[in-house]
Write a protein that holds these residues in place. Sequence first.
Motif, PDB file in Angstrom:
ATOM      1  N   LEU A 169      -5.444  -2.165   3.960  1.00 55.20           N
ATOM      2  CA  LEU A 169      -4.727  -0.897   3.930  1.00 55.20           C
ATOM      3  C   LEU A 169      -4.576  -0.340   5.336  1.00 55.20           C
ATOM      4  O   LEU A 169      -5.506  -0.412   6.148  1.00 55.20           O
ATOM      5  CB  LEU A 169      -5.504   0.114   3.079  1.00 55.20           C
ATOM      6  CG  LEU A 169      -5.122   1.594   3.234  1.00 55.20           C
ATOM      7  CD1 LEU A 169      -3.722   1.861   2.670  1.00 55.20           C
ATOM      8  CD2 LEU A 169      -6.158   2.483   2.561  1.00 55.20           C
TER       9      LEU A 169
ATOM     10  N   ILE B 177      -1.383   3.967  -3.730  1.00 57.37           N
ATOM     11  CA  ILE B 177      -1.869   2.727  -3.123  1.00 57.37           C
ATOM     12  C   ILE B 177      -2.696   1.937  -4.128  1.00 57.37           C
ATOM     13  O   ILE B 177      -2.558   0.713  -4.245  1.00 57.37           O
ATOM     14  CB  ILE B 177      -2.677   3.044  -1.856  1.00 57.37           C
ATOM     15  CG1 ILE B 177      -1.739   3.554  -0.755  1.00 57.37           C
ATOM     16  CG2 ILE B 177      -3.452   1.819  -1.380  1.00 57.37           C
ATOM     17  CD1 ILE B 177      -2.467   4.165   0.422  1.00 57.37           C
TER      18      ILE B 177
ATOM     19  N   GLU C 215      -1.257   9.921  -2.371  1.00 53.97           N
ATOM     20  CA  GLU C 215      -1.155   8.633  -1.677  1.00 53.97           C
ATOM     21  C   GLU C 215      -2.213   7.645  -2.142  1.00 53.97           C
ATOM     22  O   GLU C 215      -1.922   6.469  -2.375  1.00 53.97           O
ATOM     23  CB  GLU C 215      -1.276   8.852  -0.167  1.00 53.97           C
ATOM     24  CG  GLU C 215      -1.174   7.563   0.631  1.00 53.97           C
ATOM     25  CD  GLU C 215      -1.315   7.776   2.124  1.00 53.97           C
ATOM     26  OE1 GLU C 215      -2.387   7.464   2.681  1.00 53.97           O
ATOM     27  OE2 GLU C 215      -0.343   8.267   2.732  1.00 53.97           O
ATOM     28  N   SER C 216      -3.442   8.090  -2.289  1.00 55.62           N
ATOM     29  CA  SER C 216      -4.523   7.172  -2.658  1.00 55.62           C
ATOM     30  C   SER C 216      -4.284   6.576  -4.041  1.00 55.62           C
ATOM     31  O   SER C 216      -4.545   5.384  -4.270  1.00 55.62           O
ATOM     32  CB  SER C 216      -5.877   7.885  -2.603  1.00 55.62           C
ATOM     33  OG  SER C 216      -5.912   8.983  -3.503  1.00 55.62           O
TER      34      SER C 216
ATOM     35  N   TRP D  10       1.836   5.023   4.940  1.00 58.51           N
ATOM     36  CA  TRP D  10       0.872   4.098   4.346  1.00 58.51           C
ATOM     37  C   TRP D  10       1.461   2.697   4.250  1.00 58.51           C
ATOM     38  O   TRP D  10       2.681   2.519   4.174  1.00 58.51           O
ATOM     39  CB  TRP D  10       0.403   4.572   2.969  1.00 58.51           C
ATOM     40  CG  TRP D  10       1.467   4.639   1.916  1.00 58.51           C
ATOM     41  CD1 TRP D  10       2.179   5.732   1.519  1.00 58.51           C
ATOM     42  CD2 TRP D  10       1.947   3.546   1.087  1.00 58.51           C
ATOM     43  NE1 TRP D  10       3.075   5.407   0.524  1.00 58.51           N
ATOM     44  CE2 TRP D  10       2.950   4.083   0.230  1.00 58.51           C
ATOM     45  CE3 TRP D  10       1.629   2.191   0.995  1.00 58.51           C
ATOM     46  CZ2 TRP D  10       3.625   3.296  -0.704  1.00 58.51           C
ATOM     47  CZ3 TRP D  10       2.309   1.402   0.073  1.00 58.51           C
ATOM     48  CH2 TRP D  10       3.297   1.958  -0.760  1.00 58.51           C
TER      49      TRP D  10
ATOM     50  N   SER E 207      -3.058   3.489   6.948  1.00 61.82           N
ATOM     51  CA  SER E 207      -2.545   4.811   6.588  1.00 61.82           C
ATOM     52  C   SER E 207      -2.944   5.794   7.664  1.00 61.82           C
ATOM     53  O   SER E 207      -4.063   5.712   8.195  1.00 61.82           O
ATOM     54  CB  SER E 207      -3.119   5.258   5.239  1.00 61.82           C
ATOM     55  OG  SER E 207      -2.854   6.636   5.019  1.00 61.82           O
TER      56      SER E 207
ATOM     57  N   ASP F  38      -4.282   4.133  11.171  1.00 63.95           N
ATOM     58  CA  ASP F  38      -3.166   3.181  11.100  1.00 63.95           C
ATOM     59  C   ASP F  38      -2.759   2.668  12.472  1.00 63.95           C
ATOM     60  O   ASP F  38      -1.663   2.164  12.643  1.00 63.95           O
ATOM     61  CB  ASP F  38      -1.969   3.813  10.379  1.00 63.95           C
ATOM     62  CG  ASP F  38      -1.178   4.784  11.251  1.00 63.95           C
ATOM     63  OD1 ASP F  38      -1.795   5.447  12.099  1.00 63.95           O
ATOM     64  OD2 ASP F  38       0.053   4.859  11.087  1.00 63.95           O
TER      65      ASP F  38
END
Length: 212
Positions: free
Chosen positions: A136, A34, A30-31, A97, A138, A143
């Motif tokens: 951001l 992104i 995911e990182s 995300w 997530s 989130d």
Amino acid sequence: MKTASTPDQVAPLREFVIAATEVVAQAMDESARIAAIKPLLARLISSDGWLAEDAAKPHPDHYCQYLLHCDPLERFSVVSFVWGPGQRTPIHDHTVWGLIGMLRGAETGQHYRWDADGRLQASGEPSRLERGDIELVSPATGDIHQVANAHADRTSISVHVYGANIGAVARHVFDAASGQVKPFVSGYSSSAVPNLWDRSDAVRRNITGAAA
């Protein structure tokens, strides 16, 4: 005012969608995903002439979420969030995300976290996004937040990219005072999406130029 973008006007969105589709097709965490999409979003929000007027209309009573594109496999979606003066969301989560890019105006946001006693508390100072800023969200980093138009006298618009078909994701809204949690599905304010794929004018020009 025009009610829809011409193919040339919508080119920045089309280019973003193509590049983001290439990113989500790759195997990465995911990182990394992104990090790859963030500069693409920064380029998209560096100008705003590509956004169709139909996806920029405020509602007098509540904010609007217009679908700009959803990946056919629902790996990501792109929406415009349109805020009338002073409008705000409830406290909510996303469960996927997301990247929030400020296109016009400004918005404020307050993040929330669960404390050791299971109560939802404000986390940190409120943030403010100005045009060109990106934030951001997530589940991995936090989130749960509440967002509002920073202006009491004009519309603000942000462009969001989420790691799912966000209008069809089961999410939650929260009452910080009572601790009550309610499920919700946001849906979309739009009944149509921009036509990214009509490039006929450019092809015609190329044909005409080649024949000249």
